[in-house]
Enzyme design. Sequence first.
Site, PDB file in Angstrom:
ATOM      1  N   HIS A  46      -2.068  -6.662  -8.938  1.00  0.00           N
ATOM      2  CA  HIS A  46      -1.966  -5.236  -9.269  1.00  0.00           C
ATOM      3  C   HIS A  46      -3.163  -4.800 -10.103  1.00  0.00           C
ATOM      4  CE1 HIS A  46      -0.008  -1.337  -9.949  1.00  0.00           C
ATOM      5  NE2 HIS A  46      -0.674  -1.388 -11.095  1.00  0.00           N
ATOM      6  N   ASN A  87      -9.473   6.689  -3.452  1.00  0.00           N
ATOM      7  CA  ASN A  87      -9.276   7.782  -4.396  1.00  0.00           C
ATOM      8  C   ASN A  87      -8.945   7.199  -5.766  1.00  0.00           C
ATOM      9  OD1 ASN A  87      -9.593   9.869  -2.439  1.00  0.00           O
ATOM     10  ND2 ASN A  87      -7.543   9.412  -1.677  1.00  0.00           N
ATOM     11  N   HIS A  98      -2.053   1.744  -7.304  1.00  0.00           N
ATOM     12  CA  HIS A  98      -2.367   0.341  -7.011  1.00  0.00           C
ATOM     13  C   HIS A  98      -3.600   0.441  -6.128  1.00  0.00           C
ATOM     14  CE1 HIS A  98      -0.882  -3.927  -5.838  1.00  0.00           C
ATOM     15  NE2 HIS A  98      -2.027  -3.740  -5.180  1.00  0.00           N
ATOM     16  N   HIS A 100      -6.368   0.703  -3.587  1.00  0.00           N
ATOM     17  CA  HIS A 100      -6.307   0.608  -2.128  1.00  0.00           C
ATOM     18  C   HIS A 100      -7.531   1.264  -1.527  1.00  0.00           C
ATOM     19  CE1 HIS A 100      -4.084   4.215  -3.368  1.00  0.00           C
ATOM     20  NE2 HIS A 100      -4.511   4.804  -2.261  1.00  0.00           N
TER      21      HIS A 100
HETATM   22  P1  AMP Z   1      -3.864   7.856  -2.052  1.00  0.00           P
HETATM   23  O1  AMP Z   1      -3.444   9.291  -1.874  1.00  0.00           O
HETATM   24  O2  AMP Z   1      -5.333   7.629  -1.918  1.00  0.00           O
HETATM   25  O3  AMP Z   1      -3.283   7.261  -3.321  1.00  0.00           O
HETATM   26  O4  AMP Z   1      -3.250   7.093  -0.815  1.00  0.00           O
HETATM   27  C1  AMP Z   1      -1.935   6.600  -0.769  1.00  0.00           C
HETATM   28  C2  AMP Z   1      -1.618   6.378   0.676  1.00  0.00           C
HETATM   29  O5  AMP Z   1      -0.490   5.552   0.755  1.00  0.00           O
HETATM   30  C3  AMP Z   1      -1.288   7.666   1.444  1.00  0.00           C
HETATM   31  O6  AMP Z   1      -2.205   7.808   2.533  1.00  0.00           O
HETATM   32  C4  AMP Z   1       0.146   7.432   1.915  1.00  0.00           C
HETATM   33  O7  AMP Z   1       0.384   7.963   3.201  1.00  0.00           O
HETATM   34  C5  AMP Z   1       0.241   5.922   1.892  1.00  0.00           C
HETATM   35  N1  AMP Z   1       1.574   5.373   1.742  1.00  0.00           N
HETATM   36  C6  AMP Z   1       2.507   5.710   0.812  1.00  0.00           C
HETATM   37  N2  AMP Z   1       3.619   4.973   0.970  1.00  0.00           N
HETATM   38  C7  AMP Z   1       3.391   4.146   2.027  1.00  0.00           C
HETATM   39  C8  AMP Z   1       4.177   3.144   2.697  1.00  0.00           C
HETATM   40  N3  AMP Z   1       5.415   2.835   2.300  1.00  0.00           N
HETATM   41  N4  AMP Z   1       3.623   2.504   3.749  1.00  0.00           N
HETATM   42  C9  AMP Z   1       2.378   2.812   4.159  1.00  0.00           C
HETATM   43  N5  AMP Z   1       1.585   3.736   3.566  1.00  0.00           N
HETATM   44  C10 AMP Z   1       2.087   4.397   2.521  1.00  0.00           C
HETATM   45 ZN    ZN Z   2       1.072  -2.646  -7.644  1.00  0.00          ZN
END
Ligand code: AMP
Ligand code: ZN
Length: 114
Positions: A46, A87, A98, A100
């Site tokens: 994390h 982001n 977290h 990504h």
């Molecule tokens: P961000 O807005 O950059 O924080 O991106 C978060 C991303 O996580 C968004 O594009 C969401 O659609 C995606 N997301 C949220 N929950 C899930 C989930 N359970 N499985 C797959 N993607 C997810």
């Molecule tokens: Zn996490």
Amino acid sequence: MADCIFCKIIAGEIPSTKVYEDDVCLAFRDIAPQAPTHILVIPKQHIASVAEITAENSNVVAHIFEKIAQIAKAEGLEEDGYRVVSNCGDAAGQTVHHLHFHILGGKTLTLTMA
Ligand code: AMP
Ligand code: ZN
């Protein structure tokens, strides 16, 4: 970390469509795709955001980028190109705290820098 949705995905407590997994990272399809191919790559450790990348954990990020290149190639994105986005913080629209990396491809992406 408790209450972190991506930690729960790593733990298998929330289902995901896995694309790639190893000891360091997990890649899965975004639940609300913004492009024909939209994959998220996350560290298993994390780390809240890019702002928390340090000399101690940047090897994880290097590993993730190596895998991003391999995943994009396997998804057939290499020839036409693709975008990698992370982001960081509220103003950037980070909704999951977290670290990504979004891999976006499969269409011509518009240039929205702001
Ligand atoms: P961000 O807005 O950059 O924080 O991106 C978060 C991303 O996580 C968004 O594009 C969401 O659609 C995606 N997301 C949220 N929950 C899930 C989930 N359970 N499985 C797959 N993607 C997810
Ligand atoms: Zn996490």
